[in-house]
Design an enzyme around this catalytic site. Structure first.
Site, PDB file in Angstrom:
ATOM      1  N   ASP A  63     -11.215   0.774  -0.044  1.00  0.00           N
ATOM      2  CA  ASP A  63     -11.415   2.190   0.271  1.00  0.00           C
ATOM      3  C   ASP A  63     -12.530   2.826  -0.544  1.00  0.00           C
ATOM      4  O   ASP A  63     -12.913   3.966  -0.272  1.00  0.00           O
ATOM      5  CB  ASP A  63     -10.117   2.976   0.035  1.00  0.00           C
ATOM      6  CG  ASP A  63      -9.100   2.782   1.150  1.00  0.00           C
ATOM      7  OD1 ASP A  63      -9.510   2.478   2.286  1.00  0.00           O
ATOM      8  OD2 ASP A  63      -7.892   2.942   0.886  1.00  0.00           O
TER       9      ASP A  63
ATOM     10  N   ASP B 201       0.833  -1.198   0.000  1.00  0.00           N
ATOM     11  CA  ASP B 201       0.000   0.000   0.000  1.00  0.00           C
ATOM     12  C   ASP B 201       0.874   1.256   0.000  1.00  0.00           C
ATOM     13  O   ASP B 201       1.902   1.302   0.672  1.00  0.00           O
ATOM     14  CB  ASP B 201      -0.909  -0.017   1.238  1.00  0.00           C
ATOM     15  CG  ASP B 201      -2.062   0.950   1.124  1.00  0.00           C
ATOM     16  OD1 ASP B 201      -2.789   0.881   0.126  1.00  0.00           O
ATOM     17  OD2 ASP B 201      -2.240   1.767   2.052  1.00  0.00           O
TER      18      ASP B 201
ATOM     19  N   GLU C 164       0.765  -0.574  -5.174  1.00  0.00           N
ATOM     20  CA  GLU C 164      -0.428   0.293  -5.147  1.00  0.00           C
ATOM     21  C   GLU C 164       0.012   1.676  -5.618  1.00  0.00           C
ATOM     22  O   GLU C 164       0.633   2.425  -4.879  1.00  0.00           O
ATOM     23  CB  GLU C 164      -1.024   0.322  -3.744  1.00  0.00           C
ATOM     24  CG  GLU C 164      -2.324   1.111  -3.630  1.00  0.00           C
ATOM     25  CD  GLU C 164      -2.111   2.577  -3.305  1.00  0.00           C
ATOM     26  OE1 GLU C 164      -2.313   3.416  -4.221  1.00  0.00           O
ATOM     27  OE2 GLU C 164      -1.742   2.896  -2.169  1.00  0.00           O
TER      28      GLU C 164
END
Length: 526
Positions: free
Chosen positions: A417, A310, A357
């Site tokens: 998200d 991430d 990501e």
């Protein structure tokens, strides 16, 4: 050419049918069976660590430890590691509905300690040998985690009695200075005075590891790989920072952070995002030959087959915010380790199965590091249709399938998200829905369900090497299925699917798309 593949995003907590929260028990195995029947070869989960502030898996007490709440109690009984009468949940713990993390923690954590004590007293010789082997193999992080958890438990209780809460009760502000500074003589003294507690903490981690490895082995036996997730940063309230403070930007005298992580102001936020995570001291980490990061990746690869990192852009440059700032405005970009970090990891571990990501504002420098490392990036179909009205300019959106210039992408309809795709199309403007109908050639009266499935089909048919579909989108679940609203706390991460949602309708659709668009071309799909 690499095989085109696909899979499903579903975190363990969202599995149905077990008391309070999804676990690594029978429902997890049923989900693997469902994936097999759907012709899928990937299962993506969120970070597996013990959740901290806001119940977020991205704010864990350890990047190495497993989340005790995911342990399946029935499995412990089957293994002879717990008594059946001990695991009966109270009336307020339900097997359906959203996860009530507070209630689950209140009930399940003390019970796991009880199970650990039972194991230590009653386990057979074979299990004892396995446990001792686990401790030995994982001592580099397990000892620190057990110490940290033991100390934290005592001082959290003390803080609550004194009316102290939040960050004020953290290790660097509430613990005695010698323990907070990880003084080895003080920690050794704590060890000698809390041997039972520390041993039980280690047993609970053993429980997690045994169950997770068994589940992974089962999935792998059907050709299903597990994609795990690690955030680039770790939580301040963690064993990682407490035991390795030299690798983070801390003041050695006060033990306080000097800086913290976040992102600068942008279109979405006039004040930016103040995450608060400690920033790495990359000079110190490099001087140590990147050993902490190498150990982190090595350990993660013992748990999963593929890693998604991430906020990958933070390796090229990170937003450095002075500690104590009220927002993220007064920060500065500072260069990160770049490709040098991954060269060092690859030299030790070999080929790295990593997904980067690369969402948000991504520079050419970030993309160069990603491509030079050979890591696939991410495309989000919801982002392709976030303009109010279709235009020539919007047709250049990099997340639209016709703009995928190379196959080295992982395409998602949405992520943890995002709102669910059905929720997104229910709340977006009519102009946005018209744009989607126009792009996919749908009729003017096509509703949310048709738009939802158009995105799924588009993900499968795209040139992207891999497509991942959140479980909520497969069954066209609305906003009630959303996992996380960024920068909020209190109601996130709680969605659980219903047992009847793991049905043949969804698996048949995925199998059909896999065959039609030549994904997961194993013998079961031919």
């Amino acid at each position: 050419m690499k095989e085109r593949n696909s899979g499903v995003l579903l975190h363990i907590t969202s599995l149905p049918g077990t008391p309070g929260i999804g676990t690594m028990g029978i429902q997890a195995y049923k989900f693997v069976d469902w994936l097999k029947g759907a012709g899928q070869t990937l299962w993506q989960v969120l970070p597996l660590g013990p959740t901290g502030y806001g119940d977020s898996p991205y704010a864990s007490f350890s990047t190495f430890a497993g989340n005790p709440l995911l342990i399946d109690l029935d499995d412990l009984v089957k293994r002879g590691w717990a008594l059946k009468d001990d695991i009966i949940p109270p009336d307020y713990i339900k097997c359906d509905g959203k996860v009530d993390f507070g209630s689950v923690v209140w009930w399940k954590v003390p019970l796991l300690y009880k199970c650990a004590a039972y194991f230590l007293k009653n386990c057979n010789q074979k299990d004892r040998i396995s446990y001792e082997s686990f401790k030995n193999d994982n001592s580099s992080w397990l000892n620190n985690f057990a110490d940290y958890t033991s100390i934290k438990k005592i001082y959290d209780e003390k803080a609550q009695k004194e009316g102290v809460s939040g960050t004020a009760s953290m290790w660097n502000q509430f613990w005695p200075k010698d323990l907070a500074s990880h003084d080895m003589s003080a920690v050794s003294k704590w060890d000698s005075e809390h041997t039972d507690d520390i041993e039980q903490i280690k047993v609970i981690q053993f429980f997690f590891n045994v169950q997770w490895q068994a589940l992974k082995k089962y999935a792998n036996s059907f050709g299903i790989k597990i994609i795990g997730d690690i955030p680039i940063f770790v939580a301040a309230d963690s064993a990682d920072v407490w035991a390795n403070r030299k690798f983070f930007q801390f003041d050695d005298e006060t033990l306080l952070q000097k800086t913290c992580a976040g992102v600068p102001p942008d279109y979405f936020s006039a004040t930016g995002q103040l995450w608060g995570n400690p920033l790495y001291d990359w000079d110190a980490i490099k001087k140590d030959n990147y050993s902490w990061w190498i150990n982190r990746i090595r350990h993660m690869l013992s748990l999963v087959d593929i890693i998604r990192i991430d906020h990958f852009r933070g390796f090229e440059a990170y937003w450095k915010i002075p500690y104590g700032s009220p927002n993220a405005i007064k920060g500065e970009w500072v260069k990160g380790p770049g490709k040098d970090l991954f060269d060092a990891i690859k030299a030790k571990l070999g080929t790295l199965p990593i997904i980067a990501e690369n969402l948000g504002v991504i520079t050419d420098e970030v993309e160069k590091i990603r491509t030079d490392c050979g890591f696939p990036g991410m495309k989000i179909l919801q982002f392709a249709f976030n303009n109010e009205k279709w235009s020539e300019e919007s047709s250049e959106n990099k997340d639209l399938p016709h703009n995928y210039t190379t196959p080295d992408n992982i395409v998602y309809t949405g992520t943890h998200d995002n709102d669910t795709t059905a929720g997104y199309f229910s709340s977006c403007s009519e102009e946005c829905r018209k744009s989607v109908r126009n792009y996919f050639g749908l009729s003017e009266d096509a509703g949310v369900r048709e738009l939802n499935y158009a995105l799924i089909r588009s993900a499968f048919s795209s040139t992207a090497q891999t497509c991942i579909i959140p479980m909520q989108d497969i069954y066209c679940i609305g906003t009630e299925g959303r996992m996380n609203i960024p920068s909020t706390t209190g109601s996130n991460w709680a969605w659980r699917m219903k047992p009847d949602q793991m049905n043949k309708n969804g698996s048949d659709m995925l199998l059909q798309f896999s065959k039609l668009y030549r994904r997961n071309c194993s013998e079961r799909n031919n």
